[in-house]
Design an enzyme around this catalytic site. Sequence first.
Site, mmCIF file in Angstrom:
data_model
loop_
_atom_site.group_PDB
_atom_site.id
_atom_site.type_symbol
_atom_site.label_atom_id
_atom_site.label_comp_id
_atom_site.label_asym_id
_atom_site.label_seq_id
_atom_site.Cartn_x
_atom_site.Cartn_y
_atom_site.Cartn_z
ATOM 1 N N ASP A 101 0.952 -1.168 -0.044
ATOM 2 C CA ASP A 101 0.244 0.003 0.117
ATOM 3 C C ASP A 101 0.871 1.256 0.050
ATOM 4 O O ASP A 101 1.864 1.443 -0.728
ATOM 5 C CB ASP A 101 -0.882 -0.136 1.240
ATOM 6 C CG ASP A 101 -1.880 1.138 1.279
ATOM 7 O OD1 ASP A 101 -2.877 1.154 0.461
ATOM 8 O OD2 ASP A 101 -1.820 1.984 2.047
ATOM 9 N N HIS A 304 -6.341 -6.500 -1.003
ATOM 10 C CA HIS A 304 -5.259 -5.470 -0.677
ATOM 11 C C HIS A 304 -4.318 -5.658 0.351
ATOM 12 O O HIS A 304 -3.115 -5.028 0.350
ATOM 13 C CB HIS A 304 -6.039 -4.151 -0.827
ATOM 14 C CG HIS A 304 -5.338 -2.950 -0.580
ATOM 15 N ND1 HIS A 304 -4.492 -2.555 -1.777
ATOM 16 C CD2 HIS A 304 -4.985 -1.858 0.286
ATOM 17 C CE1 HIS A 304 -3.943 -1.625 -1.488
ATOM 18 N NE2 HIS A 304 -4.047 -1.064 -0.189
#
Length: 325
Positions: A101, A304
């Site tokens: 991220d 994610h």
Amino acid sequence: MIRPEARDVNVNGIRLHVAALGEGPLVLLCHGFPETSHAWRHQLPALAQAGFRAVAPDLRGYGASDSPADAAAFTTMDVIGDLVALVESEGADDAVIVGGDWGANIAWQAAQLRPDRFRAVAALGVPMMRRAPVMPSRLFPKTESAAFYTHYFNEPGVAEREFERDVNATLRAIYFAASGEAGPRNDPSTPNPFGMVANGRGLLDSLPIPETLPAWLTPSDLDIFVQSYRSSGFRGGLNYYRNLDRNWALQAALDSKNVDVPALYLVGERDTGLAIPGMDQIINAMPDIVPRLRAAAVIPGAGHWLQQEAPGEVNKALIDFLRGI
């Protein structure tokens, strides 16, 4: 299982809280938003057992690390300065930098800027990409009825108030919605916390709060994240987004410069980023700007939070990569 050592380190004028385990070549693990160093709980022991020194900091503004009062102190360059000093504090000449991220974006630029300190890079989710032709505030969409989530995050105090109202519900909603368990990204019914936010509403308004946790997140692990954010608040992490335009301006100094160290890229099949138009082309173009890219792999079913959702696959890929360099 041997628990990581927890300690505070003074670097670059601030105090970072780090979790560390193992002896050997240094590997730095950089988390994203809204996470902390606890996101790397599966990688620390695996890397240590494989013969590496794994160090995961709470990045500035997160967890038990210092959070400067000035929002302008959260540029990518500030964070890279912290990490350069962290390498030195470990008594190492260099390190392999790994990020997911926001941590992936930081890792790419750290390797691009300081290949003498970061001898290799592994990124989860976020690919390396050239500097955009216009600043993010002009690039990301904004209409009369809704705005991209980065615009929402840029309003001081607004997202903080929403997220801190019920930290447990906030994290459960965001973690689930961005995970592989939320559903395939090509399904319009799959929630996405990193999309458009309707005017007059909050980011959480469109997200379900799951009654049960995703299989990859235990109640005790969630509690560690919740207690951390109850203590630190969300301001530090949100300030990274409030420097997107400043980062874009600073990145001009690196225009046309490749990432010239060995690299690994991993992404979950159901990562929220893959829903962004043009992301496939960006990923496919990476060898042009990362000429020493060793591998790029898609992890089936994962979303994610890749290192948390698919620790076995991530650990194997990381250790194979580290041993190969």
